[in-house]
Motif scaffolding. Structure first.
Motif, short mmCIF file in Angstrom:
data_model
loop_
_atom_site.label_atom_id
_atom_site.label_comp_id
_atom_site.label_asym_id
_atom_site.label_seq_id
_atom_site.Cartn_x
_atom_site.Cartn_y
_atom_site.Cartn_z
N TRP A 282 44.49 39.28 40.90
CA TRP A 282 43.27 40.33 40.68
C TRP A 282 42.45 40.47 41.59
O TRP A 282 41.42 41.45 41.74
CB TRP A 282 42.80 39.61 39.35
N PRO A 283 42.01 39.30 42.42
CA PRO A 283 40.82 39.67 43.54
C PRO A 283 41.04 40.78 44.39
O PRO A 283 40.13 41.33 45.03
CB PRO A 283 40.71 38.24 44.20
N ASP A 284 42.66 41.17 44.66
CA ASP A 284 42.75 42.37 45.22
C ASP A 284 42.77 43.72 44.68
O ASP A 284 42.81 44.68 45.26
CB ASP A 284 44.03 42.20 45.99
N GLN A 285 42.44 43.44 43.20
CA GLN A 285 42.46 44.77 42.45
C GLN A 285 41.17 45.48 42.56
O GLN A 285 39.99 44.70 42.68
CB GLN A 285 42.99 44.75 40.86
N ARG A 286 41.20 46.62 42.11
CA ARG A 286 39.79 47.72 42.14
C ARG A 286 39.72 48.22 41.06
O ARG A 286 40.38 49.08 40.90
CB ARG A 286 39.59 48.34 43.35
#
Length: 409
Positions: A282-286
């Protein structure tokens, strides 16, 4: 809120919500057709009135003559019949010439077609803005209305992509915390199944599932993880016995239909793996800021379609709990959007009241931690539940419309 008109072709899912009721739109379209049959642009068409007494004005939509035809402005309730005489599809806004606030709009007006905008205008300065596909916006002449005794509106300032970025980023951080919570509670569920304690697994299933159900505005960004975590039997030829039936609902079916712990260990392990993968990625999702306002409406729209019909009940009878979790997720998202809505939504307090009322109604299905299945609700309670959620969905459509990103150039 600005009124919108929509018609064939239907805009793809995920775009602007139409606020003009279908019946009224059909009537207005018929009125527009009658006026257009009268002839070309000119003085004779300015005073056209239909049987209901509503004043119609035909307005041309083209880069060279945006807004041509509105030469005798009058205050009050009226319809502008927009006629695209160009060779390119266009969006059209009726705006406040000073502030840019939008009173009415049509998107996807195809060449050679007509569509209506129904508005109420008081004293002020107005202008049509035409936005052809793949071309710069063109603003028509400013038209002044004086001597009126009615209030214009409703109208709203357009929301820009930049304005939506801060609430989107804040919401993404909130989702990150929920993915951690989801992983923790899913592990409790998996561990109970691993040790063969199905009573504990049934007790752990709902708390884990409800964490996921509060995250509805992010489902579009989850991609394939959504079906792996919360998929149903829809489209599966084998139904509940299909090998591709996975996630929370697969465990729900097994836990409430007498399956053994050994048969559920595989599905529980795959669910936990999918949840941990979501947490880690999730931290890499936008998330797309342009979709955030729409999601505030879609969450409960899906609740009506799937939860209040019982289509997602695989044995636990907890659809009302899921509906309340969906509502709580909507409330969180609206909290992040509130700074934008405070200056645009004309009845934000009314929306808040309906949110609270609907939550009380849904909570009426819970008694000492146990939820009443839909098919055991009394008739009055079922009707009130459907009515309250349905009304709230209608009110949330305004949020989707007000936070939709509109072209300004």
């Amino acid at each position: 809120m600005p009124e919108t008109a929509s018609g064939p072709p239907t805009p793809p899912a995920g775009r602007r919500t139409a606020l003009l009721a279908g019946g009224a739109l059909a009537t207005a379209a018929a009125m527009a057709a009658a006026v257009l049959a009268a002839g070309g642009f000119g003085e004779g068409r300015q005073q056209a009135r239909t049987a209901d007494g509503v004043r119609h004005t035909t307005v041309e939509v083209t880069s060279a003559a945006c807004g041509r035809g509105w030469t005798h402005p009058e205050p009050g309730r009226q319809v502008f019949d927009l006629h695209n005489t160009s060779g390119t599809a266009a969006e059209v806004y009726l705006t406040d010439a000073r502030t840019g606030a939008v009173y009415g709009e049509v998107e996807g007006l195809a060449p050679g077609t007509e569509r209506p905008i129904r508005v109420t205008l008081g004293n002020g300065a107005y202008a049509f803005k035409c936005l052809p596909d793949d071309a710069d916006a063109v603003t028509g002449p400013t038209v002044h209305i004086t001597g009126g005794h009615v209030k214009s509106g409703p109208a709203a300032l357009p929301v820009t992509q930049q304005e939506l970025i801060p609430p989107t980023l804040a919401y993404q951080k909130w989702i990150q915390a929920r993915t951690v919570e989801l992983a923790q509670k899913t592990d409790v569920l998996r561990d109970a199944i691993d040790r063969g304690d199905l009573a504990a697994a049934r007790a752990a299933w709902l708390p884990a599932h409800l964490v996921y159900e509060r995250m509805g505005a992010a489902y579009g960004t989850f991609g394939d993880a959504d079906s792996a975590i919360n998929g149903t039997t829809a489209g599966l030829s084998g139904g509940v016995h299909d090998a591709d039936f996975t996630g929370f609902h697969r465990l729900e079916y097994g836990l409430w239909h007498g399956e053994s712990a050994s048969s559920l260990r595989g599905p529980a392990g795959r669910l936990a793996k999918a949840v941990h993968a979501l947490r880690d990625s999730w931290p890499d999702q936008r998330m797309d800021p342009a979709d955030v306002g729409l999601r505030a409406h879609e969450i409960l729209e899906n609740t009506v379609q799937f939860e209040l019909t019982g289509r997602t009940d695989y044995g636990s009878g907890t659809n009302l709990a899921t509906a309340r979790a969906n509502l709580d997720g909507t409330r969180v998202l609206l909290g992040y959007l509130r700074p934008l809505l405070k200056t645009r939504h004309t009845d934000l307090s009314g929306l808040d009241s309906w949110m609270a009322r609907t939550r009380r109604t849904l909570s009426g299905g819970e008694h000492d931690g146990r939820w009443t299945p839909l098919d055991r609700l009394g008739r009055a309670q079922r009707e009130k539940t459907d009515a309250d959620v349905g009304e709230l969905v209608e009110r949330l459509s305004a949020v989707a419309a007000l936070t939709d990103v509109r072209r300004t150039a």
